[in-house]
Design an enzyme around this catalytic site. Structure first.
Site, PDB file in Angstrom:
ATOM      1  CB  CYS A 117      -9.575  -1.495  -8.075  1.00 40.53           C
ATOM      2  SG  CYS A 117      -9.321  -0.601  -9.603  1.00 40.53           S
ATOM      3  NE  ARG A 137     -11.581   6.800  -9.568  1.00 41.86           N
ATOM      4  CZ  ARG A 137     -11.656   6.078 -10.685  1.00 41.86           C
ATOM      5  NH1 ARG A 137     -12.801   5.570 -11.073  1.00 41.86           N
ATOM      6  NH2 ARG A 137     -10.574   5.861 -11.411  1.00 41.86           N
ATOM      7  CE  LYS A 174     -13.743  10.262 -18.421  1.00 41.29           C
ATOM      8  NZ  LYS A 174     -14.362   8.973 -18.142  1.00 41.29           N
ATOM      9  CD  GLU A 191      -6.184   4.418 -10.950  1.00 40.40           C
ATOM     10  OE1 GLU A 191      -5.799   5.481 -10.459  1.00 40.40           O
ATOM     11  OE2 GLU A 191      -7.371   4.060 -10.966  1.00 40.40           O
ATOM     12  CE  LYS A 220      -0.563   2.647  -7.581  1.00 35.94           C
ATOM     13  NZ  LYS A 220      -0.735   1.362  -8.294  1.00 35.94           N
ATOM     14  CB  VAL A 241      -9.967  -0.056 -17.632  1.00 36.31           C
ATOM     15  CG1 VAL A 241     -10.018  -1.367 -18.396  1.00 36.31           C
ATOM     16  CG2 VAL A 241      -9.531  -0.307 -16.195  1.00 36.31           C
TER      17      VAL A 241
HETATM   18  C1  UGA Z   1      -5.425  -2.809  -8.298  1.00 41.47           C
HETATM   19  C2  UGA Z   1      -4.709  -4.123  -8.641  1.00 41.47           C
HETATM   20  O1  UGA Z   1      -3.392  -4.123  -8.086  1.00 41.47           O
HETATM   21  C3  UGA Z   1      -4.643  -4.325 -10.155  1.00 41.47           C
HETATM   22  O2  UGA Z   1      -4.061  -5.590 -10.455  1.00 41.47           O
HETATM   23  C4  UGA Z   1      -6.063  -4.258 -10.729  1.00 41.47           C
HETATM   24  O3  UGA Z   1      -6.055  -4.365 -12.153  1.00 41.47           O
HETATM   25  C5  UGA Z   1      -6.694  -2.927 -10.370  1.00 41.47           C
HETATM   26  O4  UGA Z   1      -6.708  -2.797  -8.927  1.00 41.47           O
HETATM   27  C6  UGA Z   1      -8.095  -2.915 -10.921  1.00 41.47           C
HETATM   28  O5  UGA Z   1      -8.937  -3.678 -10.450  1.00 41.47           O
HETATM   29  O6  UGA Z   1      -8.347  -2.197 -11.904  1.00 41.47           O
HETATM   30  P1  UGA Z   1      -4.700  -0.233  -8.265  1.00 41.47           P
HETATM   31  O7  UGA Z   1      -5.956  -0.026  -7.493  1.00 41.47           O
HETATM   32  O8  UGA Z   1      -4.423   0.630  -9.432  1.00 41.47           O
HETATM   33  O9  UGA Z   1      -4.614  -1.747  -8.804  1.00 41.47           O
HETATM   34  O10 UGA Z   1      -3.455  -0.026  -7.280  1.00 41.47           O
HETATM   35  P2  UGA Z   1      -2.577  -0.965  -6.346  1.00 41.47           P
HETATM   36  O11 UGA Z   1      -1.162  -0.831  -6.733  1.00 41.47           O
HETATM   37  O12 UGA Z   1      -3.113  -2.321  -6.261  1.00 41.47           O
HETATM   38  O13 UGA Z   1      -2.742  -0.249  -4.927  1.00 41.47           O
HETATM   39  C7  UGA Z   1      -4.013  -0.205  -4.271  1.00 41.47           C
HETATM   40  C8  UGA Z   1      -3.854   0.378  -2.883  1.00 41.47           C
HETATM   41  O14 UGA Z   1      -3.155  -0.517  -2.038  1.00 41.47           O
HETATM   42  C9  UGA Z   1      -3.069   1.700  -2.824  1.00 41.47           C
HETATM   43  O15 UGA Z   1      -3.739   2.590  -1.965  1.00 41.47           O
HETATM   44  C10 UGA Z   1      -1.726   1.313  -2.249  1.00 41.47           C
HETATM   45  O16 UGA Z   1      -1.125   2.346  -1.526  1.00 41.47           O
HETATM   46  C11 UGA Z   1      -2.127   0.166  -1.333  1.00 41.47           C
HETATM   47  N1  UGA Z   1      -1.040  -0.803  -1.062  1.00 41.47           N
HETATM   48  C12 UGA Z   1      -0.517  -1.547  -2.065  1.00 41.47           C
HETATM   49  C13 UGA Z   1      -0.587  -0.956   0.252  1.00 41.47           C
HETATM   50  O17 UGA Z   1      -1.066  -0.290   1.194  1.00 41.47           O
HETATM   51  N2  UGA Z   1       0.414  -1.874   0.503  1.00 41.47           N
HETATM   52  C14 UGA Z   1       0.946  -2.638  -0.481  1.00 41.47           C
HETATM   53  O18 UGA Z   1       1.855  -3.462  -0.187  1.00 41.47           O
HETATM   54  C15 UGA Z   1       0.481  -2.453  -1.805  1.00 41.47           C
END
Ligand code: UGA
Length: 446
Positions: free
Chosen positions: A275, A342, A47, A170, A335, A23
């Site tokens: 997250c 993590r 880092k 991410e 993802k 972040v």
């Molecule tokens: C998440 C939020 O989407 C961001 O808006 C937020 O800023 C961030 O956390 C944070 O708090 O810093 P992130 O964890 O990077 O972002 O990734 P996501 O795209 O949200 O995916 C999270 C998980 O959900 C992944 O494992 C993904 O595979 C899964 N996912 C996502 C699903 O299983 N189905 C979906 O339809 C979408």
């Protein structure tokens, strides 16, 4: 790629960002791109060493290039000197980690440490902005920590605390940071609000000015709601399989209603990352401390924790005991687009497979070394095709393009048995079946 800056002739603020994690670094690069003068502060020697050579300490597409550019343009500098970087800035952004405590709550030790350091080093009116995800009430707590510390040091310096929660994903961090959907700013003074207007003046997106507590709750509530959508669709996927419905079609049909929306309804083997799991635990803990049990979020967490177990049952039903079976695992990061592992579902699956004495081979475009440091006993490969050689079953865990677009016809010829478990519904079941695979997705009609 030449992006340079969008803030020509506007307000130029001096911003120090404490913490060069995901972040902090992305935020720093974005503020520099918007024309501000940014100092990125980090204590971790590894880092720092990488960042000083314009290299990211993690993988995020497109970000390294912009980091390099902003450093070359001298809008962004990297330092390990916390105290010096705090002096003479307009805004200090706290972007340090808030890891989970054993009970699930957020550990604010790093945030408080920075707050004390700020009290020791500030010399003029400064805004202290929290980017770290923190429980409701933390902004006001930071304010009192700094006030007490200033009092103890007999210093008289004016400051304000604001909350600017982060919503970037991410794998899409660069786009999300440069062009966020919305900007939420929690504040409790008109002077702070004015400075934040200057900080964000070149951003066209909707801005919500609100209280510190509201901004902090908006962050947790947003992540909790997105996780709820995922667990809802994942649990429904289990039912779809039993009732002859297809979750992909169901999600499309639901998503056409703008009140529901089509995003975050992709069924799979569960969410991971730094997250959702952590933030849900923290919110549940806040609920329990306030004697307001958050039962929906408890259910969301339970569904998520059992989704991969439910999925692995299908593998066991097809293969029988897993001992000695060759399982090819495709994708390990939580993802696509990141090397972050993590709370990645892949780790839980690997753990389970090894416990059952399966023989695991695995591929990921970015996170192999990180997984290897946890599970050295796995056979890591350099491509999906190498990984599936002689496999009794192939498990698609993370839907990287390299994996989805691999030559599945070749895969069908290389495997010992054409048995395919698609944990992300990323492949076409028709195509895979036409290639001779026995294909299982999540919540699909057979
Ligand atoms: C998440 C939020 O989407 C961001 O808006 C937020 O800023 C961030 O956390 C944070 O708090 O810093 P992130 O964890 O990077 O972002 O990734 P996501 O795209 O949200 O995916 C999270 C998980 O959900 C992944 O494992 C993904 O595979 C899964 N996912 C996502 C699903 O299983 N189905 C979906 O339809 C979408």
């Amino acid at each position: 790629m030449t992006l340079c800056t969008v803030n020509k002739g506007g307000f130029i603020l001096k911003v120090a960002i404490i913490g060069a994690g995901y972040v902090g670094t992305t935020t720093g690069v974005a503020f520099a791109y918007h024309g501000h003068t940014v100092t990125l502060v980090e204590k971790d020697v590894d880092k720092i060493a990488k960042l000083q050579q314009s290299q990211l300490p993690f993988y995020e597409e497109g970000l390294e290039c912009l980091l390099k550019e902003q450093m070359e343009e001298q809008r962004l500098t990297i330092t390990s000197h916390v105290a010096d970087s705090i002096k003479n800035n307009d805004i200090i952004v706290i972007a340090v980690g808030t890891p989970s405590l054993p009970g699930g709550g957020a550990n604010l030790a790093f945030v408080e440490e920075v707050a004390r350091e700020i009290s020791r080093s500030i010399t003029n009116y400064t805004i202290i902005a929290t980017k770290s995800t923190v429980p409701v009430g933390t902004g006001l707590h930071i304010k009192s920590v700094i006030q007490e510390e200033l009092h103890r040091l007999q210093k008289s310096v004016k400051f304000d605390v604001v909350s600017i929660p982060e919503f970037l994903r991410e794998g899409k961090a660069l786009t999300d940071a440069l062009y966020p959907d919305r900007i939420v700013i929690g504040h409790d003074s008109s002077q702070a609000k004015q400075k934040m207007k200057e900080l964000y003046h070149s951003y066209d997106q909707p801005k919500l000015y609100t209280t510190l507590n509201d901004a902090e709750m908006i962050k947790y509530a947003s992540n909790a709601f997105l996780a709820t959508k995922i667990s809802f669709v994942n649990e429904l996927a289990r039912l779809c399989e039993h009732t002859g419905a297809n979750i992909t079609e169901v999600a499309i049909g639901m998503g056409l209603d703008p009140r529901i929306g089509n995003q975050f309804l992709q069924a799979g083997i569960g969410y991971g990352g730094s997250c959702f799991p952590k933030d849900l635990q923290a919110l549940i803990e806040i609920g329990s401390k306030n004697e307001i049990p958050l039962t929906i979020l408890e259910a969301v967490t339970n569904v998520n924790q059992s989704q991969h177990i439910w999925f692995l049952e299908k593998v066991k039903q097809e293969l029988g005991p897993l001992k000695g079976k060759r399982i090819a695992l495709l994708g390990m990061s939580f993802k696509p687009g990141t090397d972050d592992i993590r709370e990645a579902v892949s780790l839980k699956i690997i753990h389970h497979l090894l416990e059952q004495e399966a023989l695991v081979s695995a591929f990921d475009p970015q996170s192999t070394n990180l997984v290897r440091s946890i599970y050295p006993q796995i056979d890591y490969k350099k491509s999906p095709l190498e990984t599936v050689h002689n496999a009794d079953a192939v498990l698609l865990v993370t839907e990287w393009d390299e994996i989805v677009n691999t030559d599945w016809e070749q895969v069908s010829q290389l495997v010992n048995r054409p048995l395919l478990f698609d944990g992300r519904n990323a492949l076409s079941s028709h195509k895979m079946k036409a290639l001779g695979f026995t294909y299982y997705g999540v919540g699909l009609t057979q």
